[in-house]
Design a protein around this motif. Sequence first.
Motif, mmCIF file in Angstrom:
data_model
loop_
_atom_site.group_PDB
_atom_site.id
_atom_site.type_symbol
_atom_site.label_atom_id
_atom_site.label_comp_id
_atom_site.label_asym_id
_atom_site.label_seq_id
_atom_site.Cartn_x
_atom_site.Cartn_y
_atom_site.Cartn_z
ATOM 1 N N PHE A 1 0.436 -6.704 -5.841
ATOM 2 C CA PHE A 1 -0.331 -5.496 -6.146
ATOM 3 C C PHE A 1 0.246 -4.317 -5.375
ATOM 4 N N THR A 2 0.077 -3.127 -5.942
ATOM 5 C CA THR A 2 0.473 -1.914 -5.227
ATOM 6 C C THR A 2 -0.568 -0.817 -5.468
ATOM 7 N N SER A 3 -0.660 0.090 -4.494
ATOM 8 C CA SER A 3 -1.528 1.255 -4.674
ATOM 9 C C SER A 3 -0.708 2.435 -5.203
ATOM 10 N N ASP B 1 0.837 -1.211 0.000
ATOM 11 C CA ASP B 1 0.000 0.000 0.000
ATOM 12 C C ASP B 1 0.869 1.258 0.000
ATOM 13 N N GLN B 2 1.592 1.441 -1.097
ATOM 14 C CA GLN B 2 2.563 2.537 -1.163
ATOM 15 C C GLN B 2 1.938 3.930 -1.140
ATOM 16 N N LYS B 3 0.687 3.980 -1.538
ATOM 17 C CA LYS B 3 -0.024 5.267 -1.495
ATOM 18 C C LYS B 3 -0.035 5.803 -0.058
ATOM 19 N N ASN B 4 -0.048 4.899 0.900
ATOM 20 C CA ASN B 4 -0.119 5.283 2.314
ATOM 21 C C ASN B 4 1.202 5.124 3.072
ATOM 22 N N PHE B 5 2.316 4.931 2.338
ATOM 23 C CA PHE B 5 3.626 4.852 2.994
ATOM 24 C C PHE B 5 4.035 6.234 3.506
ATOM 25 N N PRO B 6 4.588 6.347 4.718
ATOM 26 C CA PRO B 6 4.812 5.276 5.693
ATOM 27 C C PRO B 6 3.686 5.236 6.716
ATOM 28 N N TYR B 7 3.294 4.020 7.135
ATOM 29 C CA TYR B 7 2.296 3.885 8.201
ATOM 30 C C TYR B 7 2.819 4.517 9.484
ATOM 31 N N GLY B 8 4.132 4.455 9.648
ATOM 32 C CA GLY B 8 4.773 4.898 10.892
ATOM 33 C C GLY B 8 4.692 6.374 11.191
ATOM 34 N N LYS B 9 4.167 7.166 10.259
ATOM 35 C CA LYS B 9 4.048 8.607 10.530
ATOM 36 C C LYS B 9 2.582 9.041 10.568
ATOM 37 N N LYS B 10 1.666 8.048 10.576
ATOM 38 C CA LYS B 10 0.237 8.359 10.580
ATOM 39 C C LYS B 10 -0.321 8.363 12.006
ATOM 40 N N SER B 11 -1.393 9.145 12.187
ATOM 41 C CA SER B 11 -2.066 9.162 13.488
ATOM 42 C C SER B 11 -2.909 7.896 13.630
ATOM 43 N N LYS B 12 -3.362 7.642 14.843
ATOM 44 C CA LYS B 12 -4.204 6.463 15.110
ATOM 45 C C LYS B 12 -5.477 6.507 14.259
ATOM 46 N N LYS B 13 -6.066 7.678 14.165
ATOM 47 C CA LYS B 13 -7.308 7.845 13.398
ATOM 48 C C LYS B 13 -7.078 7.574 11.904
ATOM 49 N N ASN C 1 2.949 3.409 -7.876
ATOM 50 C CA ASN C 1 3.369 3.280 -9.274
ATOM 51 C C ASN C 1 3.856 1.840 -9.529
ATOM 52 N N THR C 2 3.147 1.114 -10.381
ATOM 53 C CA THR C 2 3.460 -0.312 -10.598
ATOM 54 C C THR C 2 4.857 -0.509 -11.191
ATOM 55 N N LYS C 3 5.242 0.336 -12.150
ATOM 56 C CA LYS C 3 6.548 0.178 -12.816
ATOM 57 C C LYS C 3 7.700 0.444 -11.841
ATOM 58 N N LEU C 4 7.545 1.481 -11.031
ATOM 59 C CA LEU C 4 8.581 1.801 -10.042
ATOM 60 C C LEU C 4 8.722 0.673 -9.019
ATOM 61 N N PHE C 5 7.575 0.112 -8.627
ATOM 62 C CA PHE C 5 7.619 -0.971 -7.637
ATOM 63 C C PHE C 5 8.234 -2.240 -8.241
ATOM 64 N N GLU C 6 7.940 -2.483 -9.500
ATOM 65 C CA GLU C 6 8.577 -3.617 -10.191
ATOM 66 C C GLU C 6 10.097 -3.461 -10.196
ATOM 67 N N LYS C 7 10.561 -2.217 -10.438
ATOM 68 C CA LYS C 7 12.010 -1.950 -10.434
ATOM 69 C C LYS C 7 12.618 -2.240 -9.064
ATOM 70 N N LYS C 8 11.921 -1.817 -8.002
ATOM 71 C CA LYS C 8 12.400 -2.079 -6.632
ATOM 72 C C LYS C 8 12.511 -3.572 -6.376
ATOM 73 N N LEU C 9 11.486 -4.301 -6.812
ATOM 74 C CA LEU C 9 11.464 -5.754 -6.604
ATOM 75 C C LEU C 9 12.554 -6.453 -7.410
ATOM 76 N N HIS C 10 12.798 -5.959 -8.629
ATOM 77 C CA HIS C 10 13.852 -6.524 -9.476
ATOM 78 C C HIS C 10 15.203 -6.468 -8.773
ATOM 79 N N LYS C 11 15.443 -5.357 -8.059
ATOM 80 C CA LYS C 11 16.728 -5.179 -7.370
ATOM 81 C C LYS C 11 16.950 -6.205 -6.268
ATOM 82 N N SER D 1 0.546 -5.490 -10.324
ATOM 83 C CA SER D 1 -0.717 -4.888 -10.794
ATOM 84 C C SER D 1 -1.158 -3.784 -9.834
ATOM 85 N N PHE D 2 -1.991 -2.881 -10.360
ATOM 86 C CA PHE D 2 -2.470 -1.754 -9.546
ATOM 87 C C PHE D 2 -3.730 -2.152 -8.788
#
Length: 252
Positions: free
Chosen positions: A226-228, A33-45, A230-240, A248-249
């Motif tokens: 799946f990612t929320s 869920d990259q759209k919401n990265f990072p969880y660690g900086k979000k409030s409880k709500k 950029n699919t291509k960017l995430f594929e590149k990260k995984l390739h590494k 897929s999105f």
Amino acid sequence: MVKIAVFDSGLGSLSIIKAIQKICKSEIIYFADQKNFPYGKKSKKQLETVMKQTIKLLEENFSPDVIVMASNTPSLMVKITNKKIIGVYPPIKEAMMLSETKNIAILGTSAAVKSKSLSSYIKKFNFSKDKKIYKINSSVLVDLVESNKFITDKVYCKKIIKKVLSHVFSDKIDVATLSSTHLSFLKSLLSTEFPQVKFIDPAEIIAHKVLANIKKESKKNTIKIFTSGNTKLFEKKLHKIGIRNKVSFLST
């Protein structure tokens, strides 16, 4: 076929997935869920909203048998009543048993280490006063993983690890929990830098919980990613890191 959905805000889930695939065969739905990265900086709500939306999304699209919330931050901070959910929590009981000094550290995200939820979780164990637990904000280290720097620039990673942890790991602390699933990727670097500290990765504990919650295994291991973001960017990260699957999105 057994379906296991595993999600967090990025690459962290992979440490859990690897452990699951070692001990049981299943179809894994991995949602970053990259759209919401990072969880660690979000409030409880904010986390409550994201978790509810994500779980609904996974249920409606895949009907999984088990859903692994592969992140310590929401596992600690958000109460989920869905029986399919398995959260990831700091393995502090195991850490304290391993520790000779009875001084342990929890490495977690900013939101997790500052939360009342973590304090409440620690209180449940009713440790005696001679046992000390240090909560360490390691959000900067999480970023080293999500940015792929742990692969592309190990010298920089060592520098940051030293900067963040040198003043913390005194002679007292001899065991630390990797209480962000991202931190599993840094285990070898952390162990090299601080050989006197044992680092505990909870991935195996979670994998055994998953195994206990499924009725039967599949014939082989498969994974759909799946990612929320950029699919291509995430594929590149995984390739590494040697993963060649198509991404897929998927988003709420």
